[in-house]
Design a protein around this motif. Sequence first.
Motif, PDB file in Angstrom:
ATOM      1  N   SER A  83      -0.429  11.037  -2.411  1.00  0.00           N
ATOM      2  CA  SER A  83      -1.697  11.348  -3.065  1.00  0.00           C
ATOM      3  C   SER A  83      -1.504  11.469  -4.564  1.00  0.00           C
ATOM      4  N   LEU A  84      -2.591  11.242  -5.300  1.00  0.00           N
ATOM      5  CA  LEU A  84      -2.617  11.488  -6.735  1.00  0.00           C
ATOM      6  C   LEU A  84      -3.167  12.889  -6.966  1.00  0.00           C
ATOM      7  N   SER A  85      -3.103  13.388  -8.194  1.00  0.00           N
ATOM      8  CA  SER A  85      -3.623  14.719  -8.480  1.00  0.00           C
ATOM      9  C   SER A  85      -5.131  14.754  -8.233  1.00  0.00           C
ATOM     10  N   GLY A  86      -5.612  15.901  -7.768  1.00  0.00           N
ATOM     11  CA  GLY A  86      -7.043  16.073  -7.505  1.00  0.00           C
ATOM     12  C   GLY A  86      -7.526  15.373  -6.263  1.00  0.00           C
ATOM     13  N   SER A  87      -6.657  15.189  -5.292  1.00  0.00           N
ATOM     14  CA  SER A  87      -7.041  14.488  -4.056  1.00  0.00           C
ATOM     15  C   SER A  87      -7.510  15.478  -2.994  1.00  0.00           C
ATOM     16  N   SER A  88      -8.442  15.020  -2.199  1.00  0.00           N
ATOM     17  CA  SER A  88      -8.925  15.831  -1.086  1.00  0.00           C
ATOM     18  C   SER A  88      -8.318  15.371   0.234  1.00  0.00           C
ATOM     19  N   SER A  89      -7.473  14.332   0.180  1.00  0.00           N
ATOM     20  CA  SER A  89      -6.776  13.843   1.376  1.00  0.00           C
ATOM     21  C   SER A  89      -5.570  13.024   0.929  1.00  0.00           C
ATOM     22  N   CYS A  90      -4.631  12.800   1.849  1.00  0.00           N
ATOM     23  CA  CYS A  90      -3.456  11.963   1.572  1.00  0.00           C
ATOM     24  C   CYS A  90      -3.669  10.589   2.189  1.00  0.00           C
ATOM     25  N   SER A  91      -3.188   9.578   1.529  1.00  0.00           N
ATOM     26  CA  SER A  91      -3.322   8.203   2.023  1.00  0.00           C
ATOM     27  C   SER A  91      -2.014   7.762   2.674  1.00  0.00           C
ATOM     28  N   LYS A  92      -2.125   7.016   3.760  1.00  0.00           N
ATOM     29  CA  LYS A  92      -0.952   6.509   4.457  1.00  0.00           C
ATOM     30  C   LYS A  92      -0.332   5.367   3.673  1.00  0.00           C
ATOM     31  N   CYS A  93       0.995   5.347   3.610  1.00  0.00           N
ATOM     32  CA  CYS A  93       1.686   4.253   2.922  1.00  0.00           C
ATOM     33  C   CYS A  93       1.379   2.924   3.608  1.00  0.00           C
ATOM     34  N   PRO A  94       1.314   1.821   2.851  1.00  0.00           N
ATOM     35  CA  PRO A  94       1.112   0.505   3.483  1.00  0.00           C
ATOM     36  C   PRO A  94       2.314   0.148   4.358  1.00  0.00           C
ATOM     37  N   LYS A  95       2.132  -0.836   5.212  1.00  0.00           N
ATOM     38  CA  LYS A  95       3.242  -1.314   6.042  1.00  0.00           C
ATOM     39  C   LYS A  95       4.360  -1.832   5.149  1.00  0.00           C
ATOM     40  N   GLY A  96       5.603  -1.484   5.524  1.00  0.00           N
ATOM     41  CA  GLY A  96       6.746  -1.920   4.740  1.00  0.00           C
ATOM     42  C   GLY A  96       7.124  -0.953   3.634  1.00  0.00           C
ATOM     43  N   TYR A  97       6.357   0.139   3.504  1.00  0.00           N
ATOM     44  CA  TYR A  97       6.609   1.144   2.474  1.00  0.00           C
ATOM     45  C   TYR A  97       6.870   2.496   3.134  1.00  0.00           C
ATOM     46  N   ILE A  98       7.604   3.359   2.417  1.00  0.00           N
ATOM     47  CA  ILE A  98       7.898   4.691   2.935  1.00  0.00           C
ATOM     48  C   ILE A  98       7.673   5.734   1.842  1.00  0.00           C
TER      49      ILE A  98
END
Length: 268
Positions: A83-98
Motif C-alpha cells: 500500500s501507499l500512504s493514506g490507503s484504506s486497503s492493501c493491494s495484492k501483488c501482481p502475478k510474478g511479484y512478491i
Amino acid sequence: DLFISAKGSSECQECPKGTYEFNNEKCYNCSAGSFSDFGSYKCSRCSLGYISKEGSSECQECPEGTYELNKNACVKCSAGFYSLSGSSSCSKCPKGYISEKRSSSCTICPAGTREINNNKCIKCSKGYYSPFNGSISCTRCPAGYISEEGSSSCTICPAGTAELNNYKCLTCSAGSFSPFDGSTKCVKCPSGYISEEGSKNCKICPGGTRSFNSIECKNCAEGYTSQSGYSFCLEIKTISDYIPCSPGYSYYQNQCSKCSSGFYCNGG
C-alpha cells in the motif's frame, strides 16, 4: 451557540480542540476516528486512509505499507500485499511479484525462480527453468537438455553423453556411443566395433582381430584370422567358407584379392 457555562457562571467558555459542545453545558471528547477544532458543536469523521485517537484535533495519515481500519488504527499489510500512504486497503501483488509484510511495493521474481503465494521466489528445481523475470511456474527442460537448480535456460547434452532426468549428462560407457548432441540414451556398438568411454561413434576392428565386449579388438590366435568388423576368428583353412568377399574380389591365400584385369567376380 458554541460555548458552554457551568451553573452559576458569569461567562461562557469555548470548547477546546478535540471536543464538541453539548447543550451548552459540557465539552465532550471526540471519539476515535473523528476530530474537531476550537468551539465545535460536532466532530468530523476522518477521511479514508486517516485515523485519530479519542479527543483529537486532527487526523493522521496511515504510512505506506499499512491501511486504515475503522478510522482508529493503521494495520500492517500482509506479505504478498502492498500500500501507499493514506490507503484504506492493501493491494495484492501482481502475478510474478512478491512482497514482505508492511511493504509499499512489490518485487519481481528473477529468471530461474517462480513466484509462490506472492510472498516468496522459489528457485526452479534441477531439470527445470524459467527464462523470464516474473515467472509463476518453471518449465521442464526438453529431452536431451539439462539444468541446474535456479536455471533460466537449459543446456544440451553433447555427443558422447546421454541426458538423465533432465539434470545430468551421463558419459557413454565403453562399448556404447551417442552420435548427436541432445541424445537421451547411449547405443551399444554393433558387432565387430568398439568404443571408448564418452565416444561419439564406434571404430571397426581391423582384419586379423575380433571385437571383445565392444570395448577391445583382440588379435586372433595363431592359425586363425578374420576380416575387419568381425567379432570372431575362424581357422585359416576354412575361412573361405565363412568370410565372403565383396563383388570384384575373390578369396585367394586366406584373403580377398582384387580380380585381375579382364575378369570379374561376384564376390563370396
